[in-house]
Motif scaffolding. Structure first.
Motif, PDB file in Angstrom:
ATOM      1  N   THR A 149       5.872  10.149   1.614  1.00  0.00           N
ATOM      2  CA  THR A 149       6.022   9.196   2.720  1.00  0.00           C
ATOM      3  C   THR A 149       7.309   8.415   2.519  1.00  0.00           C
ATOM      4  O   THR A 149       8.055   8.634   1.555  1.00  0.00           O
ATOM      5  CB  THR A 149       4.825   8.214   2.769  1.00  0.00           C
ATOM      6  N   ASP A 150       7.575   7.462   3.407  1.00  0.00           N
ATOM      7  CA  ASP A 150       8.790   6.657   3.262  1.00  0.00           C
ATOM      8  C   ASP A 150       8.666   5.645   2.121  1.00  0.00           C
ATOM      9  O   ASP A 150       9.643   4.992   1.753  1.00  0.00           O
ATOM     10  CB  ASP A 150       9.116   5.939   4.572  1.00  0.00           C
ATOM     11  N   LEU A 151       7.471   5.529   1.532  1.00  0.00           N
ATOM     12  CA  LEU A 151       7.251   4.570   0.451  1.00  0.00           C
ATOM     13  C   LEU A 151       7.058   5.238  -0.907  1.00  0.00           C
ATOM     14  O   LEU A 151       7.436   4.668  -1.935  1.00  0.00           O
ATOM     15  CB  LEU A 151       6.033   3.691   0.755  1.00  0.00           C
ATOM     16  N   VAL A 152       6.440   6.421  -0.941  1.00  0.00           N
ATOM     17  CA  VAL A 152       6.148   7.082  -2.220  1.00  0.00           C
ATOM     18  C   VAL A 152       6.520   8.548  -2.151  1.00  0.00           C
ATOM     19  O   VAL A 152       6.575   9.158  -1.074  1.00  0.00           O
ATOM     20  CB  VAL A 152       4.649   6.946  -2.598  1.00  0.00           C
TER      21      VAL A 152
END
Length: 211
Positions: free
Chosen positions: A27-30
């Motif tokens: 994802t854009d976070l992990v």
């Protein structure tokens, strides 16, 4: 065991319990993350000693205070098993982290082998089976009872049909003529070693006229 038996009726839960690995997309976070089962009964990629192709799912846990536990399901020869081991002792090598004896996997394997080796599925009642004769007050003959269902039961491997106890209870404690084919005339309680295996409705196989 009761919780797992009910939960396995849910198809999504069954899929989760038998999944050996799962990747969560990036994802854009992990970043992408991969999870791998620690249930060695269904996955032999890490440890081969405990893999069992009859096991259909399960979950294991370990904590130094509560020991090693596991709950699993298995299918074999028409039988479905739920097996649970709680608080088994896990022993480690001198390095403190390498298991010498897993405890839960060792004991659950023995438990499953016991179920597979010492029990079987028997058809104890079948549709159309003639069961017994019953006296009919005012009738020209006895009524012959039959079952209208097929019933299979798990019994010890050494069990014989002659070991089953058949206990009948006549409807309203007595039958009176006339009786029509298909009338409910009794109930049957099937027991093995004083344990009730099933209860069956008994229906008239034919007509019984008044004498």
């Amino acid at each position: 065991a009761k919780i797992l038996r009910e939960a396995m009726k849910n198809e999504d839960f069954k899929t989760i319990m038998k999944t050996t690995a799962y990747t969560i997309p990036k994802t854009d976070l992990v970043e992408e993350r991969e999870f791998k089962t620690q249930n060695y009964l269904i996955d032999d990629s890490t440890i081969q000693d405990f893999f069992n192709n009859r096991v259909t799912g399960g979950m294991q846990s370990y904590h130094e205070k509560t020991g090693a536990s596991i709950a699993c399901t298995a299918e074999f020869n028409g039988m479905s098993f739920v097996a649970v081991v709680l608080g088994a002792v896990r022993t480690f090598a001198e390095n403190g982290w390498q298991p010498l004896n897993y405890g839960n996997f060792n004991e659950i394997s023995e438990l499953l082998d016991y179920g597979f080796d010492y029990f079987k599925v028997n058809r104890i009642i079948y549709d159309g089976m003639s069961l017994s004769q019953f006296a009919v007050i005012g009738g020209e003959s006895n009524a012959v009872g039959q079952a209208v269902v097929n019933i299979d039961s798990v019994v010890p491997i050494s069990a014989q049909m002659s070991n089953l106890q058949m206990n009948y209870k006549v409807t309203d404690n007595a039958l009176t003529a006339p009786i029509s084919k298909g009338d409910l005339i009794a109930t049957l309680e099937v027991k093995y070693l004083n344990s009730v295996m099933t209860e069956v409705e008994v229906y008239a196989m034919g007509n019984v006229k008044q004498a």
